[in-house]
Design an enzyme around this catalytic site. Structure first.
Site, PDB file in Angstrom:
ATOM      1  CE1 TYR A 148      -4.094   1.896   0.405  1.00 46.04           C
ATOM      2  CE2 TYR A 148      -2.902   3.106   2.097  1.00 46.04           C
ATOM      3  CZ  TYR A 148      -3.998   2.981   1.260  1.00 46.04           C
ATOM      4  OH  TYR A 148      -4.975   3.938   1.273  1.00 46.04           O
ATOM      5  CE  LYS A 152      -3.660   4.765  -1.831  1.00 46.81           C
ATOM      6  NZ  LYS A 152      -4.697   5.228  -2.780  1.00 46.81           N
TER       7      LYS A 152
END
Length: 245
Positions: A148, A152
């Site tokens: 993640y 991002k």
């Protein structure tokens, strides 16, 4: 009516931050395209806000191309695109299956690229506009979220590069970086992790989806007309350091 007559497409619109943004933008006078992969909740959200419902898989190039084509056929233009759709598959990196790494990168990063590219093509050919992607304060690093965080961080780099490339067309590209927000995603977080996140937030609480939606409203509205390539943290101050004990 800060978005009166602006046409705005919002992904991840059926739940959480996307739903809050859809409702806020409707109150601000926008003509809306609500995008999600979950058909039932999407239809309900669109019906409640007067939006055009559009089922789309943001990680599928054909689905994105088809969806943007349908939106343009309906409205003739897009003035704003706010992209929230994303997933998590958390684990320590040594326990993380390669499939979970690749899935999160494909949905969160490749999906952001596909949506931004389609938005860019629509706006370059017709009118300038604002593209808002979604990063996260997690891009700075977070235990158990290697996939993640990497996805991002990629969104941040993508945002800055697209802002450079699209500035000549009058298209602005910015990213939101939410902190701990009360959503379906954070509802799955263990209570001890939740408590630590809130304790580390200077404002001493979790954020609400509406608080992120208002940041998106600013970035889509003409009030931010000289802002591009920026990452706006909506995290209660957590990025500046842990709250005092």
């Amino acid at each position: 009516m800060r978005l009166k007559d602006k046409v705005v497409l919002i992904t991840g619109a059926a739940h959480g931050i996307g739903r809050a943004t859809l409702e806020l933008f409707a109150r601000e006078g926008a003509r809306l395209v609500a995008v999600d992969i979950e058909e039932g909740p999407l239809e309900e959200a669109a019906s409640a806000t007067g939006a055009m419902p559009l089922r789309m898989d943001v990680a599928d190039p054909a689905s994105v191309e088809r969806g943007f084509g349908e939106a343009l056929a309906r409205f003739g233009r897009l003035d704003g695109v706010v992209h929230y759709a994303g997933i998590t598959r958390d684990n320590f990196h040594w326990k993380m299956p390669l499939e979970d790494w690749e899935l999160v990168l494909r949905v969160n990063l490749t999906g952001s690229f596909l949506v931004a590219r389609a938005a860019s093509e629509a706006m370059r050919e017709r009118n300038p506009g604002s593209i808002v992607l979604t990063a996260s304060r997690v891009y700075l690093g977070n235990l158990g979220q290697a996939n993640y965080a990497a996805s991002k961080a990629g969104v941040v780099g993508l945002t800055r590069t697209l802002a450079l490339e699209l500035g000549r067309y009058g298209i602005r590209v910015n990213a939101l970086a939410p902190g701990f927000i009360e959503t379906r995603m954070t509802a799955k977080v263990p209570e001890k992790v939740r408590e630590k996140a809130i304790q580390a937030t200077p404002l001493g609480r979790a954020g609400s989806p509406l608080e992120v939606a208002y940041a998106a409203l600013f970035l889509v509205s003409d009030e931010s007309s000289f802002i591009t390539g920026q990452v706006l943290f909506v995290d209660g101050g957590r990025t500046i350091g842990a709250a005092p004990a």
